[in-house]
Design an enzyme around this catalytic site. Structure first.
Site, PDB file in Angstrom:
ATOM      1  N   HIS A   1       0.839  -1.208   0.000  1.00 45.82           N
ATOM      2  CA  HIS A   1       0.000   0.000   0.000  1.00 45.82           C
ATOM      3  C   HIS A   1       0.876   1.260   0.000  1.00 45.82           C
ATOM      4  CE1 HIS A   1      -2.806  -2.931   2.123  1.00 45.82           C
ATOM      5  NE2 HIS A   1      -3.542  -2.522   1.122  1.00 45.82           N
TER       6      HIS A   1
ATOM      7  N   MET B   1       2.888  -9.206  -1.049  1.00 45.56           N
ATOM      8  CA  MET B   1       2.321  -8.672   0.198  1.00 45.56           C
ATOM      9  C   MET B   1       0.803  -8.585   0.082  1.00 45.56           C
ATOM     10  SD  MET B   1       4.908  -5.785   1.519  1.00 45.56           S
ATOM     11  CE  MET B   1       6.633  -6.160   1.747  1.00 45.56           C
TER      12      MET B   1
ATOM     13  N   ASP C   1      -3.811  -6.765  -7.745  1.00 44.64           N
ATOM     14  CA  ASP C   1      -5.194  -7.110  -8.080  1.00 44.64           C
ATOM     15  C   ASP C   1      -5.378  -6.774  -9.560  1.00 44.64           C
ATOM     16  OD1 ASP C   1      -6.686  -7.554  -5.226  1.00 44.64           O
ATOM     17  OD2 ASP C   1      -5.043  -6.127  -5.080  1.00 44.64           O
TER      18      ASP C   1
HETATM   19  P1  AMP Z   1      -6.538  -3.747  -0.505  1.00 48.66           P
HETATM   20  O1  AMP Z   1      -6.378  -2.953   0.734  1.00 48.66           O
HETATM   21  O2  AMP Z   1      -6.049  -5.144  -0.418  1.00 48.66           O
HETATM   22  O3  AMP Z   1      -7.926  -3.633  -1.097  1.00 48.66           O
HETATM   23  O4  AMP Z   1      -5.573  -3.072  -1.573  1.00 48.66           O
HETATM   24  C1  AMP Z   1      -5.632  -1.705  -1.835  1.00 48.66           C
HETATM   25  C2  AMP Z   1      -4.773  -1.412  -3.024  1.00 48.66           C
HETATM   26  O5  AMP Z   1      -3.431  -1.807  -2.727  1.00 48.66           O
HETATM   27  C3  AMP Z   1      -5.191  -2.166  -4.286  1.00 48.66           C
HETATM   28  O6  AMP Z   1      -5.062  -1.331  -5.419  1.00 48.66           O
HETATM   29  C4  AMP Z   1      -4.206  -3.307  -4.325  1.00 48.66           C
HETATM   30  O7  AMP Z   1      -3.981  -3.818  -5.619  1.00 48.66           O
HETATM   31  C5  AMP Z   1      -2.977  -2.650  -3.761  1.00 48.66           C
HETATM   32  N1  AMP Z   1      -2.053  -3.651  -3.234  1.00 48.66           N
HETATM   33  C6  AMP Z   1      -2.304  -4.599  -2.288  1.00 48.66           C
HETATM   34  N2  AMP Z   1      -1.235  -5.375  -2.096  1.00 48.66           N
HETATM   35  C7  AMP Z   1      -0.263  -4.916  -2.930  1.00 48.66           C
HETATM   36  C8  AMP Z   1       1.076  -5.313  -3.218  1.00 48.66           C
HETATM   37  N3  AMP Z   1       1.651  -6.348  -2.599  1.00 48.66           N
HETATM   38  N4  AMP Z   1       1.762  -4.614  -4.138  1.00 48.66           N
HETATM   39  C9  AMP Z   1       1.198  -3.558  -4.784  1.00 48.66           C
HETATM   40  N5  AMP Z   1      -0.067  -3.138  -4.561  1.00 48.66           N
HETATM   41  C10 AMP Z   1      -0.789  -3.809  -3.654  1.00 48.66           C
END
Ligand code: AMP
Length: 312
Positions: A43, A213, A179
């Site tokens: 994030h 991650m 994602d």
């Molecule tokens: P989430 O909180 O899991 O819904 O993710 C929020 C944003 O962070 C989304 O755009 C995800 O694709 C991105 N994200 C989550 N994990 C990663 C990662 N390991 N590397 C890059 N972006 C990430």
């Protein structure tokens, strides 16, 4: 622009919209990073992308933290989704690059029939009575890959991201390629519905041993986490092989990845090789593709992917 320091925490939709409009009136580019919280380095890399999103012009970076109930099916892990708002705020403050955190209590209100009371006046802007009944669907991109086992997921994502766009009114929004289907689907939605927002896809951040991650990694036991390394390892091996042997057959490669994951103790949801933008499956790796994987390790469903540009 000076370091952002402690970000302002905004919970109210009207206050958020007013904040963004003030920043834009000051000549700043408003950049939104949508998240569900329990933040990690992945994030924070999106925050860094956001801080550099506008060459030369000052930016105002907003991180939204909202666990979107509409993207979880009743059988999924909404109740156990991890959260730590205080920790998230500390991490965001430490970047010095975040100006506001949008943490709405009620962006989406689950409802069954949309009824439940009369609006006080004739204004459509009155707080809605009853539940939510309007949905955005990206009809082709929402099926396949994660859409097969999570049929309501992308409808929930597209709808709540649209709401965030309408409230925050960003010039730019940053999504992670982690994602992959979500990122492509949001790009398509923005194009189809004429949102005046530039979408940036940010690269996947991995642990030192290769595990992508994810907020959900915290639910993996030590053994499950070890087994889950088979995901990134099999993806890297597949890419190496595809770059070495031109026009590799997809089916053979998918079988190999699935076998590796199963032998490691995972339960495969899908392994697909698709075109990068359309997400249409390919038979032969003769153009830019992405290998997408979802697999369960214990009670945790993990997703990962790797892009391949043949001939590069
Ligand atoms: P989430 O909180 O899991 O819904 O993710 C929020 C944003 O962070 C989304 O755009 C995800 O694709 C991105 N994200 C989550 N994990 C990663 C990662 N390991 N590397 C890059 N972006 C990430």
């Amino acid at each position: 622009m000076a370091a952002a320091g402690e970000p302002e925490v905004i919970r109210d939709k009207a206050a958020m919209r007013a904040w963004s409009r003030r920043r834009r009136a000051e000549g700043k580019t408003v950049v939104l990073v949508p998240t569900m919280g329990f933040l990690h380095e992945g994030h924070l890399s999106l925050v860094s992308t956001a801080a550099n999103a506008s060459a030369g012009a000052p930016v105002a970076v907003v991180v939204s933290i909202y666990v979107n109930p509409s993207q979880f099916a009743p059988t999924e892990d909404l109740a156990t989704y991890p959260s730590d708002l205080a920790g998230d705020l500390r991490k965001l403050a430490s970047t010095g690059a975040v100006h506001a955190v949008f943490n709405p209590p009620d962006l989406y209100v689950r409802g069954t029939d949309g009824s439940g009371g009369a609006a006080v006046s004739g204004s459509c802007l009155q707080e809605a009575a009853g539940g939510h009944e309007t949905w955005i669907r990206v009809e082709r991109l929402e099926v396949g890959l994660c859409g097969s086992s999570r049929p309501v997921f992308f409808r929930g994502v597209a709808t709540v991201v649209s709401k965030l766009f309408n409230v925050v009114e960003p010039d730019v929004a940053v999504f992670g390629k982690k994602d992959y289907q979500q990122w492509r689907l949001i790009c398509r939605m923005v194009r189809d519905l004429d949102f005046a927002i530039e979408i940036i896809g940010s690269e996947i951040v991995r642990e030192a041993d290769g595990l992508a991650m994810s907020s959900r990694n915290v639910h993996l036991s030590r053994e499950e986490r070890e087994k889950a390394l088979s995901i990134s390892k099999s993806l890297v091996n597949a890419r190496t092989s595809a770059l070495k042997n031109s026009n590799s057959a997809s089916q053979h490669m998918k079988n190999q990845i699935a076998q590796t994951l199963s032998e490691a103790g995972g339960r495969v949801d899908y392994v697909e090789i698709v075109e990068q933008e359309s997400l249409v499956p390919v038979d032969t790796i003769d153009r830019p593709v992405v290998i997408c994987v979802a697999a369960w390790f214990g009670k945790v469903r993990l997703i990962d992917n790797i892009e391949i540009h043949p001939g590069s």
